[in-house]
Write a protein that holds these residues in place. Structure first.
Motif, short mmCIF file in Angstrom:
data_model
loop_
_atom_site.label_atom_id
_atom_site.label_comp_id
_atom_site.label_asym_id
_atom_site.label_seq_id
_atom_site.Cartn_x
_atom_site.Cartn_y
_atom_site.Cartn_z
N LEU A 25 0.87 -1.17 0.00
CA LEU A 25 0.00 0.00 0.00
C LEU A 25 0.90 1.22 0.00
O LEU A 25 1.77 1.36 0.86
CB LEU A 25 -0.91 0.01 1.23
CG LEU A 25 -1.92 1.15 1.28
CD1 LEU A 25 -2.91 1.05 0.11
CD2 LEU A 25 -2.66 1.14 2.61
N VAL A 26 0.71 2.09 -1.00
CA VAL A 26 1.60 3.23 -1.20
C VAL A 26 0.77 4.51 -1.25
O VAL A 26 -0.33 4.53 -1.82
CB VAL A 26 2.39 3.05 -2.52
CG1 VAL A 26 3.26 4.26 -2.81
CG2 VAL A 26 3.23 1.78 -2.47
N PHE A 62 -4.63 -14.93 0.63
CA PHE A 62 -4.01 -13.63 0.37
C PHE A 62 -4.99 -12.50 0.65
O PHE A 62 -4.66 -11.53 1.35
CB PHE A 62 -3.52 -13.56 -1.09
CG PHE A 62 -3.11 -12.18 -1.50
CD1 PHE A 62 -1.87 -11.68 -1.13
CD2 PHE A 62 -3.96 -11.38 -2.25
CE1 PHE A 62 -1.49 -10.40 -1.49
CE2 PHE A 62 -3.59 -10.10 -2.61
CZ PHE A 62 -2.35 -9.61 -2.24
N LEU A 63 -6.21 -12.60 0.14
CA LEU A 63 -7.19 -11.53 0.34
C LEU A 63 -7.60 -11.40 1.80
O LEU A 63 -7.76 -10.28 2.31
CB LEU A 63 -8.41 -11.77 -0.55
CG LEU A 63 -8.17 -11.61 -2.05
CD1 LEU A 63 -9.37 -12.08 -2.86
CD2 LEU A 63 -7.80 -10.18 -2.40
N LEU A 64 -7.73 -12.52 2.51
CA LEU A 64 -8.07 -12.45 3.94
C LEU A 64 -6.97 -11.76 4.75
O LEU A 64 -7.24 -10.91 5.60
CB LEU A 64 -8.31 -13.86 4.49
CG LEU A 64 -9.63 -14.52 4.13
CD1 LEU A 64 -9.62 -15.99 4.54
CD2 LEU A 64 -10.79 -13.79 4.76
N ARG A 65 -5.71 -12.14 4.47
CA ARG A 65 -4.58 -11.51 5.20
C ARG A 65 -4.50 -10.03 4.88
O ARG A 65 -4.32 -9.19 5.78
CB ARG A 65 -3.26 -12.19 4.82
CG ARG A 65 -3.02 -13.50 5.50
CD ARG A 65 -1.59 -14.00 5.28
NE ARG A 65 -1.12 -13.81 3.92
CZ ARG A 65 -0.99 -14.77 3.01
NH1 ARG A 65 -1.30 -16.01 3.31
NH2 ARG A 65 -0.55 -14.50 1.81
N ALA A 66 -4.63 -9.68 3.62
CA ALA A 66 -4.53 -8.27 3.22
C ALA A 66 -5.65 -7.46 3.87
O ALA A 66 -5.41 -6.34 4.34
CB ALA A 66 -4.58 -8.14 1.70
N GLU A 67 -6.84 -8.01 3.92
CA GLU A 67 -7.95 -7.29 4.55
C GLU A 67 -7.68 -7.05 6.03
O GLU A 67 -7.91 -5.96 6.55
CB GLU A 67 -9.26 -8.07 4.37
CG GLU A 67 -10.46 -7.34 4.94
CD GLU A 67 -11.76 -8.06 4.65
OE1 GLU A 67 -12.81 -7.40 4.79
OE2 GLU A 67 -11.74 -9.26 4.30
N LEU A 71 -7.33 -3.47 7.90
CA LEU A 71 -8.16 -3.14 9.06
C LEU A 71 -7.32 -2.73 10.27
O LEU A 71 -7.79 -1.98 11.13
CB LEU A 71 -9.05 -4.33 9.43
CG LEU A 71 -10.23 -4.58 8.51
CD1 LEU A 71 -10.89 -5.93 8.82
CD2 LEU A 71 -11.24 -3.45 8.60
N SER A 72 -6.08 -3.19 10.33
CA SER A 72 -5.23 -2.88 11.48
C SER A 72 -4.60 -1.49 11.38
O SER A 72 -4.04 -1.01 12.36
CB SER A 72 -4.12 -3.93 11.61
OG SER A 72 -3.15 -3.76 10.59
N ASP A 80 -10.45 4.65 1.64
CA ASP A 80 -9.13 4.19 1.18
C ASP A 80 -8.99 2.68 1.35
O ASP A 80 -8.43 2.00 0.49
CB ASP A 80 -8.01 4.90 1.95
CG ASP A 80 -7.85 6.35 1.53
OD1 ASP A 80 -8.16 6.67 0.36
OD2 ASP A 80 -7.40 7.15 2.37
N ARG A 81 -9.50 2.15 2.44
CA ARG A 81 -9.43 0.71 2.70
C ARG A 81 -10.19 -0.06 1.63
O ARG A 81 -9.68 -1.03 1.06
CB ARG A 81 -9.99 0.40 4.09
CG ARG A 81 -9.88 -1.04 4.51
CD ARG A 81 -10.38 -1.27 5.92
NE ARG A 81 -9.52 -0.58 6.88
CZ ARG A 81 -9.91 0.43 7.66
NH1 ARG A 81 -11.15 0.87 7.62
NH2 ARG A 81 -9.07 0.99 8.50
N GLU A 82 -11.39 0.39 1.31
CA GLU A 82 -12.20 -0.29 0.29
C GLU A 82 -11.57 -0.15 -1.10
O GLU A 82 -11.60 -1.10 -1.89
CB GLU A 82 -13.63 0.24 0.29
CG GLU A 82 -14.48 -0.30 1.41
CD GLU A 82 -14.54 -1.83 1.44
OE1 GLU A 82 -14.72 -2.45 0.37
OE2 GLU A 82 -14.39 -2.40 2.53
#
Length: 141
Positions: A25-26, A62-67, A71-72, A80-82
Protein backbone atom coordinates in the motif's frame (compact mmCIF):
# COMPACT_ATOMS: atom_id res chain seq x y z
CA UNK A 1 -3.26 5.74 -2.11
CA UNK A 2 -2.78 2.81 -4.40
CA UNK A 3 -1.49 -0.76 -4.46
CA UNK A 4 1.97 -1.27 -5.91
CA UNK A 5 2.75 -4.73 -7.22
CA UNK A 6 6.32 -6.01 -7.32
CA UNK A 7 6.67 -9.11 -9.49
CA UNK A 8 9.52 -11.58 -9.14
CA UNK A 9 10.08 -14.58 -11.39
CA UNK A 10 11.08 -17.97 -10.03
CA UNK A 11 14.85 -18.42 -9.92
CA UNK A 12 14.63 -21.25 -12.40
CA UNK A 13 12.01 -19.79 -14.73
CA UNK A 14 12.79 -22.30 -17.49
CA UNK A 15 11.52 -25.16 -15.29
CA UNK A 16 9.00 -23.47 -12.99
CA UNK A 17 6.51 -21.20 -14.70
CA UNK A 18 5.98 -19.31 -11.45
CA UNK A 19 5.95 -15.65 -10.49
CA UNK A 20 5.65 -14.09 -7.05
CA UNK A 21 3.51 -10.97 -6.58
CA UNK A 22 4.19 -8.72 -3.58
CA UNK A 23 1.55 -6.08 -2.77
CA UNK A 24 2.33 -2.80 -1.01
CA UNK A 25 0.00 0.00 0.00
CA UNK A 26 1.60 3.23 -1.20
CA UNK A 27 0.65 6.89 -0.72
CA UNK A 28 1.62 9.67 -3.11
CA UNK A 29 2.59 13.06 -1.77
CA UNK A 30 4.73 16.07 -2.64
CA UNK A 31 7.86 16.80 -0.65
CA UNK A 32 8.80 20.26 0.67
CA UNK A 33 10.08 21.23 -2.82
CA UNK A 34 6.83 20.12 -4.47
CA UNK A 35 8.41 17.03 -6.06
CA UNK A 36 6.03 14.04 -6.34
CA UNK A 37 7.10 11.18 -4.06
CA UNK A 38 5.69 7.89 -2.83
CA UNK A 39 5.72 6.48 0.67
CA UNK A 40 5.14 2.81 1.43
CA UNK A 41 2.42 2.59 4.08
CA UNK A 42 2.57 -1.17 4.57
CA UNK A 43 3.26 -4.54 3.05
CA UNK A 44 0.01 -6.34 2.21
CA UNK A 45 1.41 -9.78 1.45
CA UNK A 46 2.39 -11.94 -1.48
CA UNK A 47 0.88 -14.55 -3.72
CA UNK A 48 2.37 -16.84 -6.31
CA UNK A 49 1.14 -17.22 -9.82
CA UNK A 50 1.60 -20.57 -11.53
CA UNK A 51 1.32 -20.24 -15.27
CA UNK A 52 -1.46 -17.71 -15.77
CA UNK A 53 -3.36 -18.45 -12.56
CA UNK A 54 -3.24 -17.71 -8.87
CA UNK A 55 -4.08 -20.99 -7.05
CA UNK A 56 -7.57 -21.00 -5.59
CA UNK A 57 -6.75 -21.44 -1.90
CA UNK A 58 -3.87 -18.97 -2.11
CA UNK A 59 -6.19 -16.31 -3.53
CA UNK A 60 -8.53 -16.59 -0.59
CA UNK A 61 -5.75 -16.59 2.01
CA UNK A 62 -4.01 -13.63 0.37
CA UNK A 63 -7.19 -11.53 0.34
CA UNK A 64 -8.07 -12.45 3.94
CA UNK A 65 -4.58 -11.51 5.20
CA UNK A 66 -4.53 -8.27 3.22
CA UNK A 67 -7.95 -7.29 4.55
CA UNK A 68 -6.83 -7.90 8.14
CA UNK A 69 -3.70 -5.84 7.56
CA UNK A 70 -5.75 -2.97 6.11
CA UNK A 71 -8.16 -3.14 9.06
CA UNK A 72 -5.23 -2.88 11.48
CA UNK A 73 -4.10 0.50 10.07
CA UNK A 74 -6.04 2.91 12.27
CA UNK A 75 -5.22 6.05 10.28
CA UNK A 76 -6.57 4.48 7.07
CA UNK A 77 -10.08 5.69 6.23
CA UNK A 78 -12.88 3.37 5.16
CA UNK A 79 -12.90 4.73 1.59
CA UNK A 80 -9.13 4.19 1.18
CA UNK A 81 -9.43 0.71 2.70
CA UNK A 82 -12.20 -0.29 0.29
CA UNK A 83 -10.34 1.17 -2.69
CA UNK A 84 -7.24 -0.82 -1.75
CA UNK A 85 -9.28 -4.00 -1.39
CA UNK A 86 -10.93 -3.37 -4.76
CA UNK A 87 -7.50 -2.92 -6.36
CA UNK A 88 -6.32 -6.19 -4.81
CA UNK A 89 -9.45 -8.00 -6.04
CA UNK A 90 -8.89 -6.74 -9.57
CA UNK A 91 -5.52 -8.49 -9.67
CA UNK A 92 -6.43 -11.45 -7.43
CA UNK A 93 -10.10 -12.35 -7.93
CA UNK A 94 -12.09 -13.60 -4.95
CA UNK A 95 -13.37 -17.16 -5.06
CA UNK A 96 -16.54 -17.86 -6.99
CA UNK A 97 -19.41 -19.85 -5.53
CA UNK A 98 -18.42 -22.81 -7.73
CA UNK A 99 -14.82 -22.69 -6.48
CA UNK A 100 -16.01 -22.64 -2.85
CA UNK A 101 -18.28 -25.63 -3.46
CA UNK A 102 -15.42 -27.53 -5.13
CA UNK A 103 -13.09 -26.74 -2.22
CA UNK A 104 -15.75 -27.79 0.30
CA UNK A 105 -16.29 -31.16 -1.41
CA UNK A 106 -12.54 -31.76 -1.71
CA UNK A 107 -12.09 -30.98 2.00
CA UNK A 108 -14.84 -33.44 2.90
CA UNK A 109 -13.10 -36.09 0.77
CA UNK A 110 -9.83 -35.43 2.56
CA UNK A 111 -11.49 -35.78 5.97
CA UNK A 112 -13.27 -38.98 4.89
CA UNK A 113 -9.96 -40.55 3.81
CA UNK A 114 -8.31 -39.45 7.05
CA UNK A 115 -11.12 -40.94 9.14
CA UNK A 116 -11.00 -44.20 7.19
CA UNK A 117 -7.25 -44.50 7.87
CA UNK A 118 -7.50 -43.42 11.51
CA UNK A 119 -10.52 -45.20 12.87
CA UNK A 120 -13.93 -44.04 11.84
CA UNK A 121 -15.53 -40.68 11.63
CA UNK A 122 -18.55 -38.72 12.72
CA UNK A 123 -22.03 -40.17 12.52
CA UNK A 124 -24.67 -38.54 10.34
CA UNK A 125 -26.08 -36.83 13.43
CA UNK A 126 -22.62 -35.48 14.33
CA UNK A 127 -22.19 -34.18 10.77
CA UNK A 128 -25.51 -32.33 11.03
CA UNK A 129 -24.36 -30.83 14.34
CA UNK A 130 -21.08 -29.74 12.71
CA UNK A 131 -22.98 -27.96 9.93
CA UNK A 132 -25.25 -26.29 12.49
CA UNK A 133 -22.22 -25.24 14.51
CA UNK A 134 -20.65 -23.72 11.40
CA UNK A 135 -23.86 -21.69 10.88
CA UNK A 136 -23.47 -20.26 14.37
CA UNK A 137 -26.01 -22.48 16.11
CA UNK A 138 -25.63 -25.00 18.89
CA UNK A 139 -22.67 -25.48 21.16
CA UNK A 140 -19.74 -27.91 20.92
CA UNK A 141 -20.25 -31.14 18.95
Amino acid sequence: MYVRWVVRRHKNATIADTSFYDAYLVASYRDERGVPRQRTICYLGNIRQIGDEFPMIERELFLLRAERILLSIEELGEVDREEALDALRQKVPPLTREEVMTAFVENLRWYRRWWEQNGGGPTDDELIKIVQLARGGLGPV
